[in-house]
Design a protein around this motif. Sequence first.
Motif, PDB file in Angstrom:
ATOM      1  N   UNK A   1     -16.725 -43.624  -8.071  1.00  0.00           N
ATOM      2  CA  UNK A   1     -16.134 -44.669  -8.821  1.00  0.00           C
ATOM      3  C   UNK A   1     -16.148 -46.117  -7.699  1.00  0.00           C
ATOM      4  N   UNK A   2     -16.831 -45.698  -6.517  1.00  0.00           N
ATOM      5  CA  UNK A   2     -16.780 -46.838  -5.389  1.00  0.00           C
ATOM      6  C   UNK A   2     -17.901 -47.569  -5.729  1.00  0.00           C
ATOM      7  N   UNK A   3     -19.036 -47.467  -6.586  1.00  0.00           N
ATOM      8  CA  UNK A   3     -20.179 -48.107  -6.798  1.00  0.00           C
ATOM      9  C   UNK A   3     -19.595 -49.252  -7.734  1.00  0.00           C
ATOM     10  N   UNK A   4     -20.425 -50.426  -7.770  1.00  0.00           N
ATOM     11  CA  UNK A   4     -20.160 -51.375  -8.579  1.00  0.00           C
ATOM     12  C   UNK A   4     -20.477 -50.979  -9.963  1.00  0.00           C
ATOM     13  N   UNK A   5     -19.605 -51.681 -11.020  1.00  0.00           N
ATOM     14  CA  UNK A   5     -19.565 -51.487 -12.359  1.00  0.00           C
ATOM     15  C   UNK A   5     -20.140 -52.624 -13.030  1.00  0.00           C
ATOM     16  N   UNK A   6     -20.756 -52.536 -14.344  1.00  0.00           N
ATOM     17  CA  UNK A   6     -21.115 -53.571 -15.179  1.00  0.00           C
ATOM     18  C   UNK A   6     -20.135 -53.819 -16.174  1.00  0.00           C
ATOM     19  N   UNK A   7     -18.994 -53.171 -16.264  1.00  0.00           N
ATOM     20  CA  UNK A   7     -18.234 -53.354 -17.523  1.00  0.00           C
ATOM     21  C   UNK A   7     -16.570 -53.010 -17.240  1.00  0.00           C
ATOM     22  N   UNK A   8     -16.411 -54.363 -16.411  1.00  0.00           N
ATOM     23  CA  UNK A   8     -14.986 -54.350 -15.820  1.00  0.00           C
ATOM     24  C   UNK A   8     -13.871 -54.256 -16.906  1.00  0.00           C
ATOM     25  N   UNK A   9     -12.849 -53.274 -16.642  1.00  0.00           N
ATOM     26  CA  UNK A   9     -11.914 -53.599 -17.635  1.00  0.00           C
ATOM     27  C   UNK A   9     -10.307 -52.959 -16.773  1.00  0.00           C
ATOM     28  N   UNK A  10      -9.282 -53.187 -17.321  1.00  0.00           N
ATOM     29  CA  UNK A  10      -8.205 -52.868 -16.878  1.00  0.00           C
ATOM     30  C   UNK A  10      -7.964 -51.341 -16.533  1.00  0.00           C
ATOM     31  N   UNK A  11      -8.747 -50.375 -17.045  1.00  0.00           N
ATOM     32  CA  UNK A  11      -8.914 -48.839 -17.127  1.00  0.00           C
ATOM     33  C   UNK A  11      -9.524 -48.746 -15.829  1.00  0.00           C
ATOM     34  N   UNK A  12     -10.440 -49.407 -15.029  1.00  0.00           N
ATOM     35  CA  UNK A  12     -10.921 -48.782 -13.895  1.00  0.00           C
ATOM     36  C   UNK A  12     -10.615 -49.460 -12.642  1.00  0.00           C
ATOM     37  N   UNK A  13     -10.659 -48.419 -11.540  1.00  0.00           N
ATOM     38  CA  UNK A  13     -10.054 -48.715 -10.387  1.00  0.00           C
ATOM     39  C   UNK A  13     -10.846 -48.069  -9.296  1.00  0.00           C
TER      40      UNK A  13
ATOM     41  N   UNK B   1       0.568 -20.655 -11.878  1.00  0.00           N
ATOM     42  CA  UNK B   1       0.737 -21.603 -10.875  1.00  0.00           C
ATOM     43  C   UNK B   1      -0.537 -22.588 -11.146  1.00  0.00           C
ATOM     44  N   UNK B   2      -0.445 -23.974 -10.573  1.00  0.00           N
ATOM     45  CA  UNK B   2      -1.317 -24.826 -10.611  1.00  0.00           C
ATOM     46  C   UNK B   2      -1.261 -25.985  -9.657  1.00  0.00           C
ATOM     47  N   UNK B   3      -2.263 -26.531  -9.149  1.00  0.00           N
ATOM     48  CA  UNK B   3      -2.255 -27.493  -8.206  1.00  0.00           C
ATOM     49  C   UNK B   3      -3.587 -28.325  -8.117  1.00  0.00           C
ATOM     50  N   UNK B   4      -3.635 -29.473  -7.551  1.00  0.00           N
ATOM     51  CA  UNK B   4      -4.872 -30.210  -7.291  1.00  0.00           C
ATOM     52  C   UNK B   4      -5.641 -29.577  -6.348  1.00  0.00           C
ATOM     53  N   UNK B   5      -7.061 -29.852  -6.173  1.00  0.00           N
ATOM     54  CA  UNK B   5      -7.796 -29.047  -5.085  1.00  0.00           C
ATOM     55  C   UNK B   5      -7.742 -29.723  -3.768  1.00  0.00           C
ATOM     56  N   UNK B   6      -7.248 -30.768  -3.645  1.00  0.00           N
ATOM     57  CA  UNK B   6      -7.368 -31.598  -2.368  1.00  0.00           C
ATOM     58  C   UNK B   6      -5.911 -32.404  -2.153  1.00  0.00           C
ATOM     59  N   UNK B   7      -5.557 -32.730  -0.943  1.00  0.00           N
ATOM     60  CA  UNK B   7      -4.476 -33.619  -0.855  1.00  0.00           C
ATOM     61  C   UNK B   7      -4.502 -35.000  -1.165  1.00  0.00           C
ATOM     62  N   UNK B   8      -3.695 -35.591  -1.387  1.00  0.00           N
ATOM     63  CA  UNK B   8      -3.812 -37.223  -1.798  1.00  0.00           C
ATOM     64  C   UNK B   8      -4.252 -38.015  -0.746  1.00  0.00           C
ATOM     65  N   UNK B   9      -4.073 -37.390   0.431  1.00  0.00           N
ATOM     66  CA  UNK B   9      -4.507 -38.570   1.889  1.00  0.00           C
ATOM     67  C   UNK B   9      -6.262 -38.282   2.031  1.00  0.00           C
ATOM     68  N   UNK B  10      -6.808 -37.139   1.606  1.00  0.00           N
ATOM     69  CA  UNK B  10      -8.324 -37.200   1.668  1.00  0.00           C
ATOM     70  C   UNK B  10      -9.142 -38.485   1.242  1.00  0.00           C
ATOM     71  N   UNK B  11      -9.946 -38.784   2.159  1.00  0.00           N
ATOM     72  CA  UNK B  11     -10.368 -40.057   1.961  1.00  0.00           C
ATOM     73  C   UNK B  11     -11.894 -39.856   1.367  1.00  0.00           C
ATOM     74  N   UNK B  12     -12.133 -40.237   0.291  1.00  0.00           N
ATOM     75  CA  UNK B  12     -13.573 -39.845  -0.418  1.00  0.00           C
ATOM     76  C   UNK B  12     -14.266 -41.158  -0.805  1.00  0.00           C
ATOM     77  N   UNK B  13     -14.033 -42.372  -0.209  1.00  0.00           N
ATOM     78  CA  UNK B  13     -14.597 -43.564  -0.608  1.00  0.00           C
ATOM     79  C   UNK B  13     -15.944 -43.723  -0.188  1.00  0.00           C
ATOM     80  N   UNK B  14     -16.371 -43.033   0.697  1.00  0.00           N
ATOM     81  CA  UNK B  14     -17.859 -43.236   1.361  1.00  0.00           C
ATOM     82  C   UNK B  14     -18.832 -42.360   0.230  1.00  0.00           C
TER      83      UNK B  14
END
Length: 635
Positions: free
Chosen positions: A362-374, A345-358
Amino acid sequence: MLYPLNTFSPIVMLLLAVLTCVTFTSAAPEHNAMHPLVDRDNVGKRQSSGKMVFAHFIVGIVSDRKSAADYDQDMTLAKSIGIDAFAINIGLDDYTDQQLDYAYESAAKNGMKAFISFDFNFWRSSQASDVGAKVKKYGTRPAQLKVGSGSNQVFVSTFIGDGLDLNTVRSSAGMPLFIVPNFQPGNAAAADGAFNWGAWPNNGANKAPTPDRNFTVEDGDQAYLRALGGEPYMAPASPWFSTHYGPEVSYSKNWVFPSDLLWYNRWQSILALAPQYVEIITWNDYGESHYIGPLSSPHYDDGNSKWVNDMPHDGWQDMAKPFIAAYKAGAKSVTSYIKTDQIIYWYRPTLKSASCDSTDNTMKPISNPSENFFPGRPNGADSMSDAIFVVALLQQAGTVKVSSGGNSKTFSGQAGANVWAVNMGVGKQTFSLTRGGNTVLSGTSLKDISANCICGIYNFNAYVGTLPAGKSDPLHPDGFGGFTNGLAPGICQPRPSLGTAAAAAAIATASTGTQDSAPVPTHSDAVMTSDTDSSTAPLESSSTTSAPQVTAIASTTMKSPTAGSNTITALSQLFPTNFILSSRLVTSDDHSIDGEQVELYVGPCDMGTGGSETIGVQDSTLSWLWGQGPPGDGF
């Protein structure tokens, strides 16, 4: 065996480009457009030897290994499930030859084989003679994989590398070679076969599929088979894809491919397809979460331990074992190769709806923007299901019960491989198999599903467990070197926190509950059935919600991690599917192929020092234009 580009439709050209270093953008194709299926009766007419399974092994993260003994665990585990050889991915690091020496020595000692896979994020097409020299150095080692009618051809592969002069490689090696590179099919004229890296459903631009752009792994199979015309094909198999790097590294990237039941579905496809070779992607790429090897294998960390700690994938080895045996035997069903009852069996450890933005890294500014970063929740997250995925390998029919938090389902399993999904619920995850009123297997997962953000981040990696429970597999101490990089201060300690499974004798009688014999489909396009049952039912919505809270991993008394004192210089080996848009391909006509508007972008994967290359498309001339960057540029 040169196939001009006009052999393929723009749709398949798009797919093939993404599988190597190229991305097309064109008018939206029809959903899942593809060529007619290849006549499988004719595939393999000129195959070189028996079917084999390999696993892609990244050398760029294992410079901490001090002897051949450090490879023994990997070799013995791989051999035990039917893997024949490791495809050893190498760059140009100063420790590469030392690690190759160790790996080949361990392989010979443990009855395994090995071959080199040259990573052309680092090597250049102008280095054909150097590639040949490296093959010559290791081609005579006892553990070197050799194939062909006389088993005398040294097996060689690559990651990308289109443009490499294979004739020069052969002459420099000075021995018979069997080269199966990860080239675009039309570029494999001098090769003995081709390897397809495209192991994940995608949108044709190296991200998760969208409703109007959905290219399956099987689409890639057909494109390669059509181009190869019966020459050996090395098919990819991968269980998962999730990566989540923020500004703490220079190659920030954050996305997933839909992976819910990818591992099960892919092995079913391989049984039907019966390719000459299969390469598992990967054994130890922790950064992209598609490792099936143990966490406890020695390796250095670039920060992926934030989503890898406490997330073993060893159970995927168990699931693959009977499928590998069936594949090698040419069987279309795995049933006869299941030697014991087992639940994976396998699963992710949290629901998709969990809000971790704070608190997410990845919520900190980056110095190397690319189409791979969100920033924040990974790109493609909606392509994953909030579900527990269960594969029951049964010798006889039985009843399987799955409880995820407050959600509970009972299924009738048939002899063979059965697969189901149950809505994810917060809390304990329990599983049982009963037969004739007797409990055969029963247990509770070591990993609860949380309503909160574990270590404060969006973790879309998978936890994999089994019944009977496997051995404990804590992350190797060296694997914590970058754990705290990007995390909120004090939120987590760099230590394993999973316990160990209860003794096998401690089995409780399971309640049979309400019978639910219909397997459950998910977003993965799985055929959620046993080998003998084709019924399906819709996935129910989960009633459980999550709160924007943070769960810290508890400390345990473990050996302190070794600081990351050794710099990992071959980092793009950790994320080999990333391609950047750097230069535009133009045509000498009105920028169209077969009437569709086309723009082509080429990343600096293996383009030497810049220049152009001309290829024919009907009456048009396409000029490849590329830029120059350092190894791994844009990754």
